[in-house]
Design a protein around this motif. Sequence first.
Motif, PDB file in Angstrom:
ATOM      1  N   SER A 249       0.835  -1.238  -0.155  1.00  0.00           N
ATOM      2  CA  SER A 249      -0.040   0.068  -0.003  1.00  0.00           C
ATOM      3  C   SER A 249       0.874   1.305  -0.044  1.00  0.00           C
ATOM      4  O   SER A 249       2.014   0.993   0.423  1.00  0.00           O
ATOM      5  CB  SER A 249      -0.842  -0.074   1.255  1.00  0.00           C
ATOM      6  N   ARG A 250       0.452   2.285  -0.425  1.00  0.00           N
ATOM      7  CA  ARG A 250       1.108   3.738  -0.385  1.00  0.00           C
ATOM      8  C   ARG A 250       1.306   3.978   1.078  1.00  0.00           C
ATOM      9  O   ARG A 250       2.544   4.356   1.235  1.00  0.00           O
ATOM     10  CB  ARG A 250       0.047   4.704  -1.204  1.00  0.00           C
ATOM     11  N   ALA A 251       0.559   3.760   1.978  1.00  0.00           N
ATOM     12  CA  ALA A 251       1.020   4.014   3.537  1.00  0.00           C
ATOM     13  C   ALA A 251       1.975   3.235   3.758  1.00  0.00           C
ATOM     14  O   ALA A 251       3.162   3.599   4.484  1.00  0.00           O
ATOM     15  CB  ALA A 251      -0.319   3.880   4.402  1.00  0.00           C
ATOM     16  N   SER A 252       2.254   1.907   3.350  1.00  0.00           N
ATOM     17  CA  SER A 252       3.347   1.257   3.791  1.00  0.00           C
ATOM     18  C   SER A 252       4.701   1.668   2.842  1.00  0.00           C
ATOM     19  O   SER A 252       5.665   1.803   3.714  1.00  0.00           O
ATOM     20  CB  SER A 252       3.235  -0.328   3.166  1.00  0.00           C
ATOM     21  N   VAL A 253       4.430   2.086   1.947  1.00  0.00           N
ATOM     22  CA  VAL A 253       5.624   2.727   1.397  1.00  0.00           C
ATOM     23  C   VAL A 253       6.239   3.541   2.148  1.00  0.00           C
ATOM     24  O   VAL A 253       7.509   3.893   2.327  1.00  0.00           O
ATOM     25  CB  VAL A 253       5.497   2.838  -0.370  1.00  0.00           C
ATOM     26  N   TYR A 254       5.289   4.670   2.373  1.00  0.00           N
ATOM     27  CA  TYR A 254       5.608   5.704   3.095  1.00  0.00           C
ATOM     28  C   TYR A 254       6.338   5.487   4.541  1.00  0.00           C
ATOM     29  O   TYR A 254       7.192   6.002   5.094  1.00  0.00           O
ATOM     30  CB  TYR A 254       4.516   6.818   3.268  1.00  0.00           C
ATOM     31  N   ARG A 255       5.762   4.328   5.161  1.00  0.00           N
ATOM     32  CA  ARG A 255       6.308   4.203   6.432  1.00  0.00           C
ATOM     33  C   ARG A 255       7.927   3.467   6.425  1.00  0.00           C
ATOM     34  O   ARG A 255       8.818   3.482   7.018  1.00  0.00           O
ATOM     35  CB  ARG A 255       5.482   3.022   7.078  1.00  0.00           C
ATOM     36  N   TYR A 256       8.003   2.666   5.287  1.00  0.00           N
ATOM     37  CA  TYR A 256       9.339   2.114   4.847  1.00  0.00           C
ATOM     38  C   TYR A 256      10.449   3.112   4.536  1.00  0.00           C
ATOM     39  O   TYR A 256      11.506   2.935   4.651  1.00  0.00           O
ATOM     40  CB  TYR A 256       9.436   1.084   3.675  1.00  0.00           C
ATOM     41  N   THR A 257       9.851   4.238   4.192  1.00  0.00           N
ATOM     42  CA  THR A 257      10.853   5.138   3.589  1.00  0.00           C
ATOM     43  C   THR A 257      11.684   6.177   4.607  1.00  0.00           C
ATOM     44  O   THR A 257      11.206   6.550   5.634  1.00  0.00           O
ATOM     45  CB  THR A 257      10.214   6.248   2.806  1.00  0.00           C
TER      46      THR A 257
END
Length: 139
Positions: free
Chosen positions: A18-26
């Motif tokens: 998900s987009r939210a996951s990608v932001y959390r990983y960044t």
Amino acid sequence: MSEGLIGIDEVQKALNRSRASVYRYTNTDPRNLYPPFNPRKLNPEYRTDQKDPLMFHPNEVARFARDVLRIKEVTVEVLNSPSTATQELLGAILEELRTIRSRLDHLDHLDHLDHLDGRTAVDLSARRDQLDHGARPAA
């Protein structure tokens, strides 16, 4: 957009997250525009402003997927961007330099032949005039 870099949407598709996951990983920090490399995070390319979109190098996305998420195979597709005015200008400059090089090589070859024949060398400017006669575009 920088050449060969991908945005959040492409990262999301490549990682199937998900987009939210990608932001959390960044690896981002609101207080630091250039946080140090973090091997446990997805490290974006440098930005000049906090408002600039996050952009990622495909190799970094693949590294993160392999080393952190333990995804066996990740395909990151990078599409070629349309050529820019700068690229077109650089191409025109390169072509002009090749033409100049070709003419200089031709003159050097003719000069070499003159020495082999035992004739006296012809004035270089006269040869340039012969080669340039009508072949040079107006500036």
